[in-house]
Scaffold this active site. Sequence first.
Site, mmCIF file in Angstrom:
data_model
loop_
_atom_site.group_PDB
_atom_site.id
_atom_site.type_symbol
_atom_site.label_atom_id
_atom_site.label_comp_id
_atom_site.label_asym_id
_atom_site.label_seq_id
_atom_site.Cartn_x
_atom_site.Cartn_y
_atom_site.Cartn_z
ATOM 1 N N GLU A 1 0.841 -1.199 0.000
ATOM 2 C CA GLU A 1 0.000 0.000 0.000
ATOM 3 C C GLU A 1 0.878 1.252 0.000
ATOM 4 O O GLU A 1 2.012 1.228 0.509
ATOM 5 C CB GLU A 1 -0.906 -0.019 1.246
ATOM 6 N N GLU B 1 -12.667 -2.191 2.142
ATOM 7 C CA GLU B 1 -13.271 -1.835 3.437
ATOM 8 C C GLU B 1 -14.366 -0.786 3.232
ATOM 9 O O GLU B 1 -14.354 0.291 3.842
ATOM 10 C CB GLU B 1 -12.195 -1.394 4.453
ATOM 11 N N TYR C 1 -7.169 -9.097 11.441
ATOM 12 C CA TYR C 1 -5.858 -8.786 12.008
ATOM 13 C C TYR C 1 -5.729 -9.408 13.401
ATOM 14 O O TYR C 1 -6.710 -9.483 14.154
ATOM 15 C CB TYR C 1 -5.662 -7.271 12.121
ATOM 16 N N GLU D 1 -6.355 -9.130 3.600
ATOM 17 C CA GLU D 1 -5.526 -8.476 4.625
ATOM 18 C C GLU D 1 -5.532 -9.337 5.880
ATOM 19 O O GLU D 1 -6.609 -9.666 6.397
ATOM 20 C CB GLU D 1 -6.052 -7.072 4.962
ATOM 21 N N GLN E 1 1.953 -6.052 5.657
ATOM 22 C CA GLN E 1 2.180 -5.771 4.256
ATOM 23 C C GLN E 1 3.617 -6.151 3.900
ATOM 24 O O GLN E 1 4.401 -6.444 4.792
ATOM 25 C CB GLN E 1 1.932 -4.311 3.977
#
Length: 514
Positions: A47, A195, A261, A317, A366
């Site tokens: 990103e 998102e 996450y 993610e 990432q």
Amino acid sequence: MKHKLIISSLFLAASVSLSAQKNATITVEADKGTQIIPKEIYGQFAEHLGTCIYGGLWVGEDSPIPNIKGYRTDVFNALKDLQVPVLRWPGGCFADEYHWMDGIGPKENRPKMVNNNWGGTIEDNSFGTHEFLNLCEMLGCEPYISGNVGSGTVEELAKWVEYMTSDGDSPMANLRRKNGRDKAWKVKYLGVGNESWGCGGNMRPEYYADLYRRYSTYCRNYDGNNLYKIASGASDYDYNWTKVLMDRVGTRMNGLSLHYYTVTGWTGSKGSATQFNEEDYYWTMGKCREIEDVIKKHCAIMDEYDKSKNVALILDEWGTWWDEEPGTISGHLYQQNTLRDAFVASLSLDIFHKYTDRLKMANIAQVVNVLQSMILTKDDKMVLTPTYYVFKMYKVHQDATYLPLQLECETVNVRDNRTLPLISATASKDKDGKIHISISNVDVKNAQEVIVNLPGVQAKKAVGEILTSANIADYNTFENPDKVKLAPFKEAKINKGVLKIKLPAKSIVTLELQ
Ligand code: AHR
């Protein structure tokens, strides 16, 4: 799974040190594999955030830092070695404020923008569509473009697809040619928003479902390029989002994303990446393993609407999210990466392998310098993180046949009422018929003797590598880049179809049966 022993003390660190060695048994059903582990499970995410792109992947051709056409040579080589199968870009939250036309054409003419999501940094757009797609070509990976639905238009996204993939005499293909690229790129994966329930527009699922239908209609397949369209999916435990999307979009999407996450919470401190105690470590293992339950629940909803599994679950993610390293720029999400993070990687990948009938891609967040990265950079220096080494050891599982296994091991109860098995494992058979087994001994204090039954397998030896270190909080620094790294592993012996392994405390191994 059979629980041989449950230690229920809150003072888990004291409890698990009671015995010096533990035992576990695994039975690998080498003749029962039917499911391929898609290589895309080993996907990455880049990103425009902090120094992921600028300084991490890209330094520009005029940089004193050694580079290949502007891409840092050290990082490029490390990623090439990892066999990155797919790279998601340009966000994340950034994607829904990104206007791709700002990132094409002569660099001096590219407008600047404020990266509102990530610290207000000024983005000069010097890394754009050409720089990203050329990198993917050089790495030999599939690009995964995340399109702007939150603040972009249908026309803008439709034209981006045309720009990248049309080979005809079309306006956008001609603009691309003017900018120096004659042949269209192949772009398979297209995310329609990110998102959308949050930074991607704060939408309700019903509204987003209609937007997905509208935006995706105009993303065309040009000249033999077949888009695989991925709808913006749920966060963690938001099962209603998945339900509404399956109901209202269904097979109009090829994939539906999910974000999960390993994080203590979204408000206040998330805890230090490097300063933690054993209880925190075991909590982290429990939280990361909870993704199995989350995947199962999203899959069960998808099954209700799509029994033939035409729509894939795309975990685009995942990974650990700790406090930013002290002294780094706020909003840049730069965190260190310890052996604890390596365990989050191995335990998560072991779980992902089990659900690849529906789960077709996963992108750790990432790739460089952001959250649970593979690589950290500082000026001209680079370190490979413990997580990198897990991905390196595990690359043998890419596109291999998943082999079911039974595992019996001890468990412990950890904070937040979770039960944690002290051993995690996965096995696969590659295209040449070679079997690979990866095993993690989560126990921070005790070695484990692991007996692996291999009925029907004619192997004489097992060779492989181990990742461990003196302390669970060990990590690599620019001054000491090799503190945590892979080493040859010799403590595995096969006799008459039974593999015996002495697995040190807090270690991860991958073995090849020969
Ligand atoms: O990976 C960092 C951010 O986490 C992404 O931009 C966003 O999609 C998620 O909230």
